[in-house]
Design an enzyme around this catalytic site. Structure first.
Site, mmCIF file in Angstrom:
data_model
loop_
_atom_site.group_PDB
_atom_site.id
_atom_site.type_symbol
_atom_site.label_atom_id
_atom_site.label_comp_id
_atom_site.label_asym_id
_atom_site.label_seq_id
_atom_site.Cartn_x
_atom_site.Cartn_y
_atom_site.Cartn_z
ATOM 1 N N ARG C 92 0.821 -1.218 0.000
ATOM 2 C CA ARG C 92 0.000 0.000 0.000
ATOM 3 C C ARG C 92 0.856 1.270 0.000
ATOM 4 N NH1 ARG C 92 -2.558 -3.723 -0.882
ATOM 5 N NH2 ARG C 92 -4.737 -4.173 -0.453
ATOM 6 N N GLU C 95 2.026 1.675 -3.505
ATOM 7 C CA GLU C 95 0.900 2.138 -4.317
ATOM 8 C C GLU C 95 0.651 3.630 -4.098
ATOM 9 O OE1 GLU C 95 -2.790 -0.318 -4.879
ATOM 10 O OE2 GLU C 95 -3.740 1.407 -3.935
ATOM 11 N N SER C 118 16.189 14.178 1.455
ATOM 12 C CA SER C 118 17.187 13.148 1.722
ATOM 13 C C SER C 118 16.542 11.919 2.356
ATOM 14 C CB SER C 118 18.265 13.684 2.673
ATOM 15 O OG SER C 118 19.206 12.667 2.961
#
Lengths: 150, 150, 150, 150, 150, 150, 150, 150, 150, 150
Positions: C92, C95, C118
């Site tokens: 997830r 995604e 960073s």
């Protein structure tokens, strides 16, 4: 001495071996632990953590050790076996999605709006339907609709 | 002058555009051509050849040309759109197979013996099931069992 | 006899086993070694070298040997487990980046100019936020901005 | 004449061009349509359907045509741009997940049990935090916990 | 009894373990065998055959056996560890090439004509350069120009 | 009429064509805009945003239009051209990293501790070094060390 | 007790170890079994089945057991070691094909018509050619032309 | 108006079309420009920069324009056409390397020591050898040996 | 004006369109040009060069232009369409090879010794075989055996 | 003690070793168990479950243990060995499909309509056909036609 927890794939191999040697069906095991059929198989193959009482019941039924039960209770990392996806029995499901996936997407959005069928708040069932042209495999995916909700 | 047949993806783009601009649902179109809902969407997106009378009915309903109807009638090469498989609405189906595919394989073999659920002698349906915890997407795969038969 | 240093994945397996068998939470371990929670879990799973005193405290707490502590102290090669990226709990996050990554890039450049957040001068935190619609997972990435600086 | 709907990537290119030529920030546009900042950028880049009134407001503000608004209103297929994932500004987020993803998984399960952070019932925010060692990019992922619920 | 030659990766693991346990730096080892620093590390990690006298000196210094020396002397097959290329410390070099590779190609052709920088008649050096804004890693690639010469 | 901004790859193609037809070296262009050589080539090939005055100077020098200058000023998405990585002139750099990357990692950690050479706070230079055995290409990577700093 | 046949890669490892420890060249071995040089090396590395008398001669010469001879006699599955293709010594051959493959195709068709150079009715030879500019590796591929012949 | 330089693949398409329509062999063209045969084909297909006088001769011979000559003169980026590697005529060469590559590596090291056959200081030739069992394609790779030379 | 030769995929698209619009079967076309059925379809789809008289006959029969005939006559580069391999009608052949390929290899070696079935000196036929359980597709591969022959 | 079932690949290795050491052909084994030749080899290599009586007959014939018979009886997961697909003997079949697959698809649809050749209700046979130009390998795929049948 400290030892790692038995990998779930090893536990699954032992469960499969004991199940076959004792001539037990998956359905019998699922009944015994009072759990849904597909959930039971998936969990014993390593895809779900198994509650302690059910894990104990399984290893007792199959004559396996506490190490297997301990393994079953763990939280899994759910990793697909990429090689297995080309097994013909499994591949046909992927092929069906390749062909019908975009159509299912269109119809989910038409009926529900922008969102998805959850694969977490979700259950699967499989059954046999007699048919004069040859019996049929019927698999049902049943998941909660989740709308994109900022 | 000879011209190539319109690619099915172009025909699909025109159908989608006309459908949206005219405010028609997929269900309305499926009713109009008297065909199953998922089949209709899949076919108009290019995954099935469309019988001539249904192709004509679609283009008339949507105000499109004969070139679109000709394209719809063709035999498709069914190629998945690999990029689309990671669309979240479609991906959840693949994820479900990644988690439950091996379990479905076990249960098909237990119930039917060595073989597969056909993805050709096959149909899919989708429906909405009301649920107090949130309505649910229910998708049913229904394929003839084929046994390994030398 | 000379032996190789225990691989970090083996050390992690032993730590996980001991943690579970002793019923300790990650939070307890992090407290014990006075280190941030996500850092502690990542480090014990093999993603960061662990300072000697903290490594010793961990193995004493968990009843593990010096071989584990030696392994923890080493500089890791940080290699992602590609298979694990498709575990649903981890996926997830990927995604979300697939969907929002380009937007985050636009907004970093709008606010900071040409450069990056960073991932080295960086920390992550996770917390639970109660919500009447269901509690929420809140994960915060906090990294120093670095501008492209020739 | 029937024409396909403008692809969302084309609409995005036109919005980006107009935004830059008119010297407008994303923040200004988000304010104008009264929508969250990250959501606005993601939606205008093609990742979310845009409600009709907001789509109209955007094209009026930027001097674009109805074709762009029509495109914005459509349901997207959310496909990641694989090439873009190696852009350094975006890659650092993936790298952070490669390093910390398994730790986040452990901590979600410790705190919430077996389940996931939803990427659908979900929001993202980004902010700047002043820091004497260099200002920092702070990105917050906030998603509803969904437990594996058969 | 005949046994296979120890794989170079096993020899490297033993060298690394002994080096760390004896608190020796790579620089000390390179000095001892009178060889360039980067060459020494690469060779002991398995990327170059090590001359017999140097191999003997290394195993004596580290208290390792003749099996390690025999392994070091072999001609390697130089295979990259693909997983390691995503380790952040190594990845930054690849990222730099992704960004600057085409520019370096343009400039090599402008200065030298059609050809390449040899990676065989080649040396690498690494050094630290003090800088008030933070010390810097300076890596120099130095390879003979080879022109396309039919 | 609104038009998209010219893609940076198109701008680069025009710059390259004009540069060659006018017989100008990259070094001449870099001098003209008073910028480092490798930076200039990388930026004009699309890897860095070009400050407005330098963009204007380039298009004037080369007789190109404002569309090119506008394109040069944009923030890039830095995507590697995967095909180009197998061009022999570029590939040798990747090969060198495949062989020496792990050694560079060891030496960075030995000298600086856990961290990376930044590829953002970073510069590259290329020069020719005369050598009786054949002149040499010398490429220097110079990046700020960043330590893992939670 | 039944045991599997020794894998050809294990047999090759033992042959390589014995060859090196006894200070024998590949040429000596090829002479001894009266077989072409490249064929001999390829066969002993596992790429060709070795006739029984030659297999026996090799294991006697090298002091290896019948298990090695049995392995050598087997029909191989000829699988490339994908990792080895990036070894610089091997890679240069692939690079040459990447650059000259399409030209070789054009010239085979010009000279012979539609067809291929067989890689089965085929031999390879390698030799050293003295050259004042540096000695040269000369590799000859010699395969029967096969025309597309329905 | 400024235009990009014609891509080398477009130039190659035009050369191939003119060559075929005029019934010229590659050998005739190579003779005409007094260049080696394989080099000529490779260069006209885009793999080598063509000297100005030869480029002019080619376009005059084939009745093509200065745009083609300009394209031929450019420095190429030598990118393999991955799809073409599975053309059977080209694939057989790759297959031969898959089978014989490791043997060639062994023999190069035995004869020359640690190093490579250059693919830059390199030439290829192809010829037909009459054979009663069917004529043969003979391809010779001839490259300077380069030793690993720090 | 010089123009490139029409790509074979374009020629194939025109042939397919004309064939369908004129209601001609592939069998009719194969008869007309007096060529084997599978060869004819493969050749017109671009996989074989078509002799001049047959190419002319095809374009006359279908009312296409000389440009199509010229394209048909060319030597093809035979590149598989990777996407098409997952079309279910084509995929079943690959699946059969995945399951039976190693068995076919065993039996070829048992019957013929070390070697291959040529795919060049080769023909394919397809036929329908009536069967009370459902008619069957029968595909025959018929290739000359080639033994490994140094 | 519970043990896992022997993996089918291990059973296959033992069967192959015993078959070779006893000098038995596959044909002899197939005769002995009264099963089709290709089916027998595929099944003993692990691609089909073997009926109990045949499994017993095989292990008795070859002097193997019950563990092998138990393994043979199991339902397989049919996973292709991707590496083996590039073995030249197997690859030629894939190459034939790459060249003729689309033609076979056209002809299946022309003769049968929209559908596939089943790879489940399917058999394969292989035979030798004498030919003055060299004997030929003849492989026949024979599968039931399945029409797309909603």
């Amino acid at each position: 001495m400290t030892t790692p927890i038995m990998p779930k794939s090893d536990a699954a191999d032992l469960i499969v071996a004991a199940r076959i040697r004792q001539g037990l069906t998956w359905a019998t095991i699922a009944d015994k632990i009072d759990a849904p059929l597909v959930w039971t198989v998936a969990a014993l193959l390593g895809k779900h953590p198994v509650p302690a009482d059910k894990a104990t019941a399984v290893v007792e039924m199959l004559g396996l050790g506490e190490g297997v039960a301990e393994s079953l209770r763990q939280q899994p990392t759910r990793t697909p076996d990429e090689a297995a996806t080309s097994d013909p029995t499994i591949y046909r499901f992927y092929e069906a999605l390749d062909v019908y996936g975009p159509a299912l997407k269109e119809l989910i959005h038409e009926e529900f709006g922008d969102g998805i069928m959850s694969a977490i708040n979700f259950k699967v069932d499989i059954s046999r339907r007699a048919d004069p042209g040859g019996d049929r495999v019927v698999v049902t995916f049943d998941g909660k609709f989740l709308d994109y909700n900022w």
